[in-house]
Design a protein around this motif. Structure first.
Motif, PDB file in Angstrom:
ATOM      1  N   UNK A 275       0.864  -1.200   0.000  1.00  0.00           N
ATOM      2  CA  UNK A 275       0.000   0.000   0.000  1.00  0.00           C
ATOM      3  C   UNK A 275       0.893   1.241   0.000  1.00  0.00           C
ATOM      4  N   UNK A 276       1.638   1.486  -1.063  1.00  0.00           N
ATOM      5  CA  UNK A 276       2.706   2.492  -1.015  1.00  0.00           C
ATOM      6  C   UNK A 276       2.244   3.941  -0.963  1.00  0.00           C
ATOM      7  N   UNK A 277       1.123   4.292  -1.570  1.00  0.00           N
ATOM      8  CA  UNK A 277       0.782   5.711  -1.707  1.00  0.00           C
ATOM      9  C   UNK A 277      -0.087   6.245  -0.582  1.00  0.00           C
ATOM     10  N   UNK A 278      -1.127   5.519  -0.223  1.00  0.00           N
ATOM     11  CA  UNK A 278      -2.061   6.002   0.800  1.00  0.00           C
ATOM     12  C   UNK A 278      -2.121   5.091   2.014  1.00  0.00           C
ATOM     13  N   UNK A 279      -1.306   4.068   2.051  1.00  0.00           N
ATOM     14  CA  UNK A 279      -1.181   3.241   3.239  1.00  0.00           C
ATOM     15  C   UNK A 279      -2.308   2.238   3.425  1.00  0.00           C
ATOM     16  N   UNK A 280      -2.126   1.422   4.458  1.00  0.00           N
ATOM     17  CA  UNK A 280      -3.109   0.383   4.773  1.00  0.00           C
ATOM     18  C   UNK A 280      -4.174   0.865   5.739  1.00  0.00           C
ATOM     19  N   UNK A 281      -3.964   2.036   6.351  1.00  0.00           N
ATOM     20  CA  UNK A 281      -4.944   2.564   7.290  1.00  0.00           C
ATOM     21  C   UNK A 281      -4.421   2.549   8.714  1.00  0.00           C
ATOM     22  N   UNK A 282      -4.804   3.551   9.485  1.00  0.00           N
ATOM     23  CA  UNK A 282      -4.358   3.667  10.874  1.00  0.00           C
ATOM     24  C   UNK A 282      -4.848   2.485  11.698  1.00  0.00           C
ATOM     25  N   UNK A 283      -3.952   1.936  12.495  1.00  0.00           N
ATOM     26  CA  UNK A 283      -4.328   0.852  13.399  1.00  0.00           C
ATOM     27  C   UNK A 283      -4.513  -0.500  12.744  1.00  0.00           C
ATOM     28  N   UNK A 284      -4.033  -0.679  11.523  1.00  0.00           N
ATOM     29  CA  UNK A 284      -4.262  -1.931  10.810  1.00  0.00           C
ATOM     30  C   UNK A 284      -2.980  -2.745  10.631  1.00  0.00           C
ATOM     31  N   UNK A 285      -1.985  -2.491  11.429  1.00  0.00           N
ATOM     32  CA  UNK A 285      -0.713  -3.196  11.286  1.00  0.00           C
ATOM     33  C   UNK A 285      -0.900  -4.708  11.388  1.00  0.00           C
ATOM     34  N   UNK A 286      -1.525  -5.163  12.467  1.00  0.00           N
ATOM     35  CA  UNK A 286      -1.683  -6.604  12.677  1.00  0.00           C
ATOM     36  C   UNK A 286      -2.537  -7.244  11.585  1.00  0.00           C
ATOM     37  N   UNK A 287      -3.646  -6.602  11.298  1.00  0.00           N
ATOM     38  CA  UNK A 287      -4.550  -7.128  10.278  1.00  0.00           C
ATOM     39  C   UNK A 287      -3.881  -7.156   8.906  1.00  0.00           C
ATOM     40  N   UNK A 288      -3.071  -6.129   8.626  1.00  0.00           N
ATOM     41  CA  UNK A 288      -2.460  -6.015   7.308  1.00  0.00           C
ATOM     42  C   UNK A 288      -1.374  -7.071   7.097  1.00  0.00           C
ATOM     43  N   UNK A 289      -0.497  -7.279   8.070  1.00  0.00           N
ATOM     44  CA  UNK A 289       0.548  -8.279   7.824  1.00  0.00           C
ATOM     45  C   UNK A 289      -0.014  -9.699   7.858  1.00  0.00           C
ATOM     46  N   UNK A 290      -1.077  -9.915   8.617  1.00  0.00           N
ATOM     47  CA  UNK A 290      -1.718 -11.235   8.605  1.00  0.00           C
ATOM     48  C   UNK A 290      -2.350 -11.521   7.247  1.00  0.00           C
ATOM     49  N   UNK A 291      -2.933 -10.483   6.647  1.00  0.00           N
ATOM     50  CA  UNK A 291      -3.565 -10.679   5.345  1.00  0.00           C
ATOM     51  C   UNK A 291      -2.545 -11.049   4.268  1.00  0.00           C
TER      52      UNK A 291
END
Length: 428
Positions: A275-291
């Motif tokens: 998600x290089x330009x606008x990111x994965x969203x605040x507070x979504x670190x755990x959810x994002x790397x799991x996905x």
């Protein structure tokens, strides 16, 4: 210097903020409620004193627009907006309003001295709490126990080491307050007697990033002050860092190499590249790397942040949001540096009885120390961590904006008047 407002709102605003700063580590309830109380007084203050307010006269307001732009990107471009709304929204009644509260609480040198003493008081009693915890096994405020052999104080977690480190930085300005009346030796002994419990807690919490922030604070002071004492201060900074790290026992090469942060940083980078330009969203670190089918190598699978302020901003907000956020952070560092340094040097060279710019400098350093602490620290939206940094930032802004309107002669006269008032009040 602007005259204090005639309405009572300025005094109520100041003392409610002072209490929030002095009682900051007392518990979640106080940190939730007190900023809201301050904000109510702030609204009345703006209603009756807008023309004299710091916010109206602040020439760096666009930097706050960059912060709000970063947050908006982290929320509205998130793949799960509601998750990001809840995560970023935790700072609304704390971190995001505190700079505006704090900036209106510095109207004179006396206000700055009082705010320094608030930081000293918070360090002193929280340090004693850590000492009590070391002796009895629990802190005397909340009854929290140690965590993995590390002190947690009233915060209930060894991240209290980061808190005490950041609270200590502006508290160091007590040296200049006491030095006006006592010899260097007496000042050093009194400062040591007051702050050693806080250093005990810093060591007991075993926070390497906290020790780094404290050491970096002296480096930032060197940057501001310069002069012949810079090498002496550099040596003090290095000695503090090495001393604390050695006493903590977590500074060995093996401990650093095996630290789980390296894996967490790698996960944050992998999320960012998706998600290089606008990111994965605040507070979504755990959810994002799991996905992505990833997992940390050493930490629990439930880990919620990458232990790095800058990678947290990058993965959550992308390149665009990260750029806006860094403009805000580094913009105020540069804004403060450009305005504080020449006035600090003039104050030192003139041997002025005023210590206004020296105290202002240490609140600027407090904000800079937070940026250093963030290299190995928390996520941007960590509630108490952001709130403390924004308090230091706001105090610095208020001191600079109001200080620009006051000549060195006026500062000196105000200091002599304050000293005379103090002596008169203490006379029989």
């Amino acid at each position: 210097m602007r005259e204090p407002a005639t309405a009572p709102w300025s005094n109520w605003l100041f003392w409610s903020f002072w209490i929030s700063l002095a009682s900051f580590p007392i518990g979640y309830g106080a940190r939730e409620v007190l900023p809201v109380v301050c904000f109510i007084f702030l609204l009345f203050y703006y209603r009756y004193n807008w023309q004299q307010s710091v916010l109206r006269r602040l020439d760096a307001k666009p930097l706050f627009y960059c912060l709000w732009g970063m947050i908006a990107i982290g929320v509205f471009f998130s793949e799960h907006i509601w998750v990001s709304v809840l995560h970023a929204g935790t700072g609304i009644n704390k971190g995001f309003i505190l700079p505006f509260i704090a900036m209106e609480c510095v109207r004179s040198e006396k206000d700055l001295r009082r705010l320094v003493w608030a930081c000293v008081l918070a360090c002193f009693w929280e340090g004693l709490d850590g000492l009590h915890q070391a002796l009895t096994g629990v802190d005397f405020i909340m009854g929290y126990a140690c965590n993995s052999g590390r002190l947690t104080g009233s915060l209930g977690d060894y991240t209290v080491g980061n808190y005490i480190a950041l609270a200590l930085i502006p508290a160091f300005a007590m040296w200049f307050i006491i030095r006006r009346a006592l010899s260097p030796l007496a000042t050093a002994l009194l400062c040591f007697a007051t702050l050693w419990p806080a250093f005990f807690l810093l060591i007991g919490a075993a926070s390497r990033s906290g020790a780094l922030a404290v050491a970096a604070s002296f480096g930032l002071w060197i940057l501001l002050r310069g002069g012949r004492a810079r090498w002496k201060l550099a040596g003090i900074s290095l000695a503090i860092l090495l001393g604390v790290l050695v006493l903590q026992g977590r500074a060995g090469i093996g401990a650093v190499e095996s630290d789980g942060r390296w894996s967490l940083w790698h996960l944050a980078w992998d999320v960012f590249t998706e998600h290089p330009w606008l990111g994965a969203g605040a507070g979504r670190y755990n959810e994002a790397f799991r996905s992505l089918g990833l997992a940390p190598e050493k930490d629990a699978i439930t880990i919620s942040h990458p232990h790095n302020l800058y990678l947290d901003m990058l993965y959550a907000h992308g390149i665009i949001g990260f750029a806006l956020g860094m403009i805000f952070l580094l913009g105020f560092i540069w804004w403060g540096y450009r305005r504080i340094r020449p006035r600090l040097l003039a104050e030192l060279e003139s041997r002025s009885p005023s210590i206004y710019w020296r105290m202002t400098a240490w609140f600027w350093i407090g904000f800079g120390g937070w940026l250093v602490n963030g290299i190995f620290g928390h996520d941007f939206y960590r509630i108490w961590w952001l709130a403390l940094a924004m308090s230091h930032l706001g105090i610095m802004i208020g001191a600079v904006v109001n200080g620009l309107d006051t000549s060195p002669e006026e500062f000196a006269e105000q200091t002599r008047h304050d000293d005379a008032s103090t002596v008169g009040a203490s006379a029989p």
